[in-house]
Design a protein around this motif. Structure first.
Motif, short mmCIF file in Angstrom:
data_model
loop_
_atom_site.label_atom_id
_atom_site.label_comp_id
_atom_site.label_asym_id
_atom_site.label_seq_id
_atom_site.Cartn_x
_atom_site.Cartn_y
_atom_site.Cartn_z
N ASP A 57 1.02 -0.94 0.08
CA ASP A 57 0.25 0.05 -0.12
C ASP A 57 0.65 1.00 -0.07
O ASP A 57 1.37 2.27 -0.68
CB ASP A 57 -0.83 -0.22 1.11
N GLY A 58 0.89 2.22 1.31
CA GLY A 58 1.89 2.87 1.05
C GLY A 58 2.83 3.47 1.80
O GLY A 58 3.30 4.69 1.90
N LYS A 103 -0.64 6.19 -1.45
CA LYS A 103 -1.46 4.67 -1.92
C LYS A 103 -1.47 4.99 -3.61
O LYS A 103 -1.38 3.64 -3.86
CB LYS A 103 -2.63 4.71 -0.97
N GLU A 104 -2.38 5.72 -3.24
CA GLU A 104 -2.14 6.19 -5.19
C GLU A 104 -1.72 7.85 -5.98
O GLU A 104 -1.45 8.50 -5.24
CB GLU A 104 -3.81 5.75 -5.51
#
Length: 207
Positions: A109-110, A155-156
């Motif tokens: 994830d992050g 994360k994105e």
């Protein structure tokens, strides 16, 4: 010291400028490439503050790094004036380290964690003071650098934010910041082990 800080800032600006030229490209397989600054404090034979910079590239879970560290040795003493003691800090050793490291990095994830080891070339500058005159002696030696990192990043894809994260720029991009902790050291003729913060810019995962 000022020259070294300028070098670190220049490297950061160069990476940021390159990213701004490329962040609008439609590329779903961005590289994992990031530059980070290092601020810490080390103990051991060279105990004192640390500053540095590191360039990292990841392929699969293989992490390749080039690291520069400026390590100082501070000594603490007291001067007695009457009944009052005053602290005195002296600097008698500076080390310039350039390292090549290989390691393992995993991402979820992050955040990510990694560990690396390698080889380094080190230049030690010893300072002595006699009759008010400071003299310097230089010595080069090889070392075995190592480090463990944990860092956090977005994360994105999001729009990059400038001016302390206040102003969004452009379209959503994979380029971004990171913040984390670094446990680092170097084993050699003059050894040290330290803990510090790392702050980076770049592509920290495939988005």
């Amino acid at each position: 010291m000022k020259i070294k800080l300028l070098l670190i800032c220049t490297l950061c600006c160069a990476l940021f400028g390159y990213a701004q030229d490329t962040h609008n490209l439609e590329d779903n397989s961005n590289p994992i490439l990031f530059l980070e600054s290092i601020f810490g404090y080390a103990g051991g034979s060279a105990h004192g503050p640390t500053i540095g910079a590191e360039l990292n590239y990841q392929q699969r879970k293989n992490l390749f790094s080039l690291r520069y560290i400026y390590q100082t040795r501070f000594n603490f003493d007291f001067a007695i004036l009457g009944l009052v003691g005053f602290p005195i800090i002296t600097n008698d050793l500076n080390i310039n380290e350039i390292s090549a490291l290989y390691g393992y990095r995993t991402i979820k994830d992050g955040h990510s964690w990694s560990f690396s080891g390698g080889v380094s070339a080190n230049i030690a500058t010893y300072k002595t003071k006699n009759d008010g005159v400071i003299s310097k002696d230089y010595e080069t030696f090889a070392g075995f650098p190592f480090e463990i990192n944990i860092k956090w990043f977005k994360k994105e894809k999001k729009r990059f934010r400038a001016y302390y994260g206040l102003i969004p720029i452009g379209k959503p991009t994979s380029f971004g910041r990171s913040l984390g902790f670094k446990f680092y050291g170097n084993i050699g003729k003059v050894s040290y082990v330290g803990v510090g913060l790392n702050y980076g810019f770049g592509w920290h995962k495939v988005y």
